[in-house]
Design an enzyme around this catalytic site. Structure first.
Site, PDB file in Angstrom:
ATOM      1  N   LYS A  45      -2.385   3.619   6.903  1.00  0.00           N
ATOM      2  CA  LYS A  45      -1.699   2.179   6.939  1.00  0.00           C
ATOM      3  C   LYS A  45      -2.076   1.849   5.687  1.00  0.00           C
ATOM      4  CE  LYS A  45      -3.579  -0.488   9.757  1.00  0.00           C
ATOM      5  NZ  LYS A  45      -4.296  -0.653  10.825  1.00  0.00           N
TER       6      LYS A  45
ATOM      7  N   PHE B 145       2.661  14.649   5.631  1.00  0.00           N
ATOM      8  CA  PHE B 145       1.390  15.439   5.723  1.00  0.00           C
ATOM      9  C   PHE B 145       1.952  16.884   5.475  1.00  0.00           C
ATOM     10  CE2 PHE B 145      -2.165  17.739   7.495  1.00  0.00           C
ATOM     11  CZ  PHE B 145      -3.267  17.059   6.950  1.00  0.00           C
TER      12      PHE B 145
ATOM     13  N   THR C 279      -3.172   3.286   3.113  1.00  0.00           N
ATOM     14  CA  THR C 279      -2.433   4.117   1.959  1.00  0.00           C
ATOM     15  C   THR C 279      -1.177   3.839   1.745  1.00  0.00           C
ATOM     16  OG1 THR C 279      -4.033   6.027   2.690  1.00  0.00           O
ATOM     17  CG2 THR C 279      -2.036   6.698   1.391  1.00  0.00           C
TER      18      THR C 279
ATOM     19  N   TRP D 158       0.929   9.321  -0.948  1.00  0.00           N
ATOM     20  CA  TRP D 158      -0.229  10.035  -0.886  1.00  0.00           C
ATOM     21  C   TRP D 158      -0.309  11.195  -2.146  1.00  0.00           C
ATOM     22  CZ3 TRP D 158      -2.566  15.144  -0.341  1.00  0.00           C
ATOM     23  CH2 TRP D 158      -3.805  14.981  -0.120  1.00  0.00           C
TER      24      TRP D 158
ATOM     25  N   LYS E 258     -19.296   9.313   6.798  1.00  0.00           N
ATOM     26  CA  LYS E 258     -18.912   9.077   5.378  1.00  0.00           C
ATOM     27  C   LYS E 258     -18.192   7.859   5.293  1.00  0.00           C
ATOM     28  CE  LYS E 258     -19.789  13.362   3.349  1.00  0.00           C
ATOM     29  NZ  LYS E 258     -19.346  14.418   2.209  1.00  0.00           N
TER      30      LYS E 258
ATOM     31  N   ALA F 121     -11.216  -6.517  13.912  1.00  0.00           N
ATOM     32  CA  ALA F 121      -9.641  -6.511  14.589  1.00  0.00           C
ATOM     33  C   ALA F 121      -9.757  -6.768  16.208  1.00  0.00           C
ATOM     34  CB  ALA F 121      -8.948  -5.459  14.248  1.00  0.00           C
TER      35      ALA F 121
ATOM     36  N   PHE G  94      -6.087  -1.961  12.943  1.00  0.00           N
ATOM     37  CA  PHE G  94      -5.439  -1.217  14.213  1.00  0.00           C
ATOM     38  C   PHE G  94      -3.942  -1.096  14.266  1.00  0.00           C
ATOM     39  CE2 PHE G  94      -9.451  -2.926  16.854  1.00  0.00           C
ATOM     40  CZ  PHE G  94     -10.144  -2.088  16.050  1.00  0.00           C
TER      41      PHE G  94
ATOM     42  N   ARG H 245      -8.254  -5.702   2.869  1.00  0.00           N
ATOM     43  CA  ARG H 245      -9.451  -6.055   3.470  1.00  0.00           C
ATOM     44  C   ARG H 245     -10.747  -5.526   2.611  1.00  0.00           C
ATOM     45  NH1 ARG H 245      -8.836  -4.651   9.601  1.00  0.00           N
ATOM     46  NH2 ARG H 245      -7.378  -3.175   8.468  1.00  0.00           N
TER      47      ARG H 245
END
Lengths: 558, 558
Positions: A73, A383, A75, A411, A107, A275, A303, A96
């Site tokens: 989201k 992807f 990205t 991406w 990580k 959220a 979310f 945010r």
């Protein structure tokens, strides 16, 4: 083909000095308060000076219910901002800030990914411009002042058993979830039960993100309920006289933070409320300011759309007078497969049927967005393992619902990979099709508001609220809180309260466990499941491998 | 004559952009990391690049034992820096950062006073550049990792009853002094006793102020003892693997903060360890960097010379390889009177005899400074009610001891009011008279070091240490800590441990209550009295009146 990691790409960024980013927005140097060479806050005087300008168009990026496959989201939000600039539009993004603590557990979360990132990524995941530290300080000051008030005579007659104001720290620390404080004798106060949440769960965070300005901030802080008396009447923050000093501590934190995308486009990164127990959106002040500085503002909500977009529409837009012009619903082929019942380990192989089986999750979110009167487009976040047939299956499904689905490659390619969606978004914004309205009217009863969200958005058969909860809602209505919106706290993984129910489940009820009044933020939190407000660290925390290497670069954070 | 308040003067300051202050020090723009327009950090790369330069002269400003009358040590430090610049020398000052929490209890401490101030004063008393927040975060991360280590199996075999690493928050919060943590059942860990100190009391603060660079910082953090096992063997921070991530959190906090005086002269404001359980000096990295950038560096140490200067000489200078060239001992006529037995309410009237009676306090500090081989001058910080006869009494007293005392009016006049002292300081520095040596050798036993300080500096008849304490010291010597200096924690109001014994008391013993090992900072804390590491708020905290007024100015903080 070997892909570079997000952090490798971020470190190779050709960042411009932040003054240049500000120059492009016509922000005079004296109103750009730098934090290093790549971050800056915008002065309140400048924000005041642009209030008469017309507003740009507001685009919300939301998503299907999250799955372990990831949906991208942020990205997409970043990519779309770059894509809009790429097609010649003046666009900004608003996202945010990240919480510090969780980075030391798992990580850290980047700000976007691949070629669609906001930088400086490392600093955004560490102290950034200190906003969250300021929130921790303001929250902690009130905590100290409450116990100090009791210690020196308790003029406000606080019932020590009913102090609802918990403490906060921006760290994953399970051992502070429940404590006994003020031990050790007379000079340390009256022992009582207490506990810590993580900073982003603080009502101060929600307030900072909803306040229009510092005056509004101070008033909302004063309105927070911090405890109850033995007669159950509320004790407000203003009774403790803490709101003025808290506002002083928050005065810089209220100013939006300007950074840039990898393509040197401007981004506000400001605020980061939970959220679930809060509304999960970046700050109102950042969004409203961006609308004065750019023709197109792309923002996101936490979310999936059932929680994030609903709260964006029913809490943030309603309260801030924002009128969104378009919605982008992010989906991925992999997430569709998981919604269609495929396990994470099996996501690599082509499974067109599973994609089709998962699409109703997307479909329901598409239908829901229509209920807010805002036109939508579906952004398929590409992807590498996606097959053409799988992508086509999603597109066909959306076409049947009268919504276009576009394959995005931001991406891999940055803004260039998402220009088609950018053009579509411009078309939707300029079409005048948007006719935003919140889902429910302010005047509905609190119980009716809860029912409306559960039935209209989640598609629950019914809402289960016992007499105690209904009485509590009525009591708040009698106290003048009946006009507040509701803030649903339930699992993000399903429309239902069962996180394993993917897709578009039906035939379920929503049981309400508890309701809480966030009187300063201005909403009623409706708890429909286990809500964790203080995470713990895993067995081997990421912190164990985080270090500076000999070149001074941070290792192990990402 | 009506005087302007410190904050009024500070607000009228004709501040230069911090880039200009950096330019004057030949710091290239890319190595000056701005925080707003009036604060900046100096990059490590720049600090590395100046290491081959010769060092400037180092001047310590210290004082008589503090009294409620005030002595004006920071004011003199700032004034002297301005005075040195005024007489054509290239001078910098190095002072400590203020702690956030206490400002919400009593009205805040300024950075200097009158015409001798460092600005921006308000920000320096609030979040400043976030250094203390970074220390709180690093400390809190270790706290969380210790309990997390126990939670997941306790591989290091920490005895939960012997966790010595307390938590911190930068707020005056007495209710957190003693708590029980990890309550609430299995998922929250193993209940144990714990407590919070204020951030400046953290060993991380002391380490940040003593570390030479980030590598040294990481090593010292790893060396901290956080707990003991059942067999009483120590558990180190490095056993918990926290030092790398803590260093990442502290990497910006390690860089000195550049601000300016009202006369636009450069000042480093960096670090702020407690002056009782720690060494009470600004950071080594700020001082050593300033010595590369200026010909004269004026710095100060906490409390009176018996504690502050002694620790500056025996801990900071010894460990950092600094060689001070001159000492300025600050005294006021009013404080001399109080040392001579006058009550605060009676300070207004001329009382030459009382001034004379109080002078032996100053005299003993003068003698003590000679023991470190550093030439001294006495700076009498002028106050409007001082009479000529009173000032002359102090001057005459000092002359008898072979030390010049000079009347300074920097509070009223800025650098111009202290040029005579500036000239004297230059004379002392250039005279080659300084032959700095610490008071005691590294090789003395820990007990002998304690005795040396108590007898040579405080003039105690003897030191009272029971067998338990002596055994503890011997144990540390056996473990290899015998070469560490000692860090005395006693009242700052008297040479003795009785705060009411002003002047130059004799015929007293120093009872040692407790000894603590700060293995990362690198000293043994010797506790000789009640030491408060977490202050409380007063009945009516300053926070109640702190607010932003309609002009956006902070009210009530000063």
């Amino acid at each position: 083909m070997a892909f570079k990691s997000d952090i490798e790409i971020a470190r190779e960024a050709n960042k411009k000095p932040i003054q240049q980013i500000g120059d492009a927005l016509n922000i005079p140097g004296e109103h750009l308060l730098p934090y290093g060479h790549d971050k800056a806050k915008i002065s309140q005087a400048f924000i005041d000076s642009v209030q008469e300008r017309p507003d740009g168009k507001l685009i919300l990026v939301t998503a299907i219910n999250p799955t372990p496959a990831g949906e991208g989201k942020t990205t997409t939000t970043v990519g779309l901002g770059d894509g809009l600039n790429k097609i010649g539009k003046k666009a900004m993004i608003c996202i945010r800030e990240a919480s510090l603590g969780p980075n030391f557990g798992m990580k850290g979360g980047a700000a976007g990914g691949g070629k669609a990132q906001v930088v400086p990524m490392e600093e955004m995941n560490l102290h950034f411009t200190g906003d969250f530290h300021a929130i921790t300080s303001a929250h902690s000051l009130l905590s100290a002042m409450i116990d100090n008030h009791i210690y020196w005579g308790n003029e406000a007659q606080i019932d020590q058993r009913r102090v609802t104001w918990r403490r906060v720290v921006d760290m994953n620390d399970r051992s502070l979830r429940q404590i006994t404080s003020s031990l050790g004798g007379v000079s340390n106060g009256f022992p009582r039960e207490d506990g810590f949440d993580i900073t982003v769960a603080s009502e101060v965070m929600a307030i900072l993100c909803l306040a229009k300005n510092l005056k509004d901030l101070e008033e909302r802080l004063g309105n927070m309920i911090v405890a109850y008396r033995r007669d159950k009447s509320p004790v407000f923050c203003r009774d403790i006289k803490a709101e003025g000093a808290m506002t002083v501590l928050l005065k810089d934190a209220m100013q939006p933070n300007l950074v840039q995308t990898l393509e040197n486009n401007p981004a506000f990164v400001h605020g980061g409320p939970f959220a679930n127990i809060a509304h999960g959106c970046n700050s109102v002040i950042a969004t409203t300011t961006a609308l004065k500085l750019a023709d197109y503002v792309v923002t996101e909500a936490g979310f999936g759309a059932d929680l994030g977009a609903e709260k964006f529409m029913d809490i943030k837009c309603r309260k801030a007078g924002l009128k969104p012009d378009a919605v982008v619903i992010v989906a991925t082929v992999r997430a569709m497969k998981m919604n269609g019942g495929v396990a994470k380990a099996d996501l690599g192989a082509e499974k067109v049927a599973a994609v089709k089986a998962g699409c109703p999750n997307l479909g329901r979110h598409i239908e829901n967005m229509k209920k807010f009167g805002v036109p939508a487009v579906v952004g398929i976040n590409h992807f590498v393992t996606d097959t053409d047939a799988e992508v086509q299956a999603v597109m066909d499904y959306c076409a049947e619902l009268g919504v276009e689905a576009i394959l995005n490659k931001h991406w891999e390619l940055g803004g260039e990979g998402i220009t088609e969606t950018a053009k579509k978004v411009v078309e939707l914004c300029e079409s005048g099709a948007a006719n935003y309205a919140p889902l429910y009217a302010d005047e509905l009863s609190l119980a009716e508001k809860i029912e409306t969200v559960c039935k209209e958005i989640y598609r629950a058969d019914s809402v289960v609220m016992d007499g105690k909860i209904l009485n509590q809602l009525k009591e708040w209505e009698a106290q003048g809180y009946g006009n507040l919106p509701v803030c649903m706290a339930k699992t993000q993984y399903s429309f239902s309260t069962d996180p394993t129910q993917r897709g578009a489940p039906t035939g379920f009820d929503i049981p309400v466990r508890e309701v809480r009044l966030s009187a300063g933020a201005g909403f009623i939190v409706v708890v429909c499941g286990e809500i964790m407000t203080m995470p713990g660290l895993p067995r081997v925390p990421a912190a164990e491998s985080i270090r500076l290497n000999d070149e001074g670069l941070i290792e192990g954070l990402f």
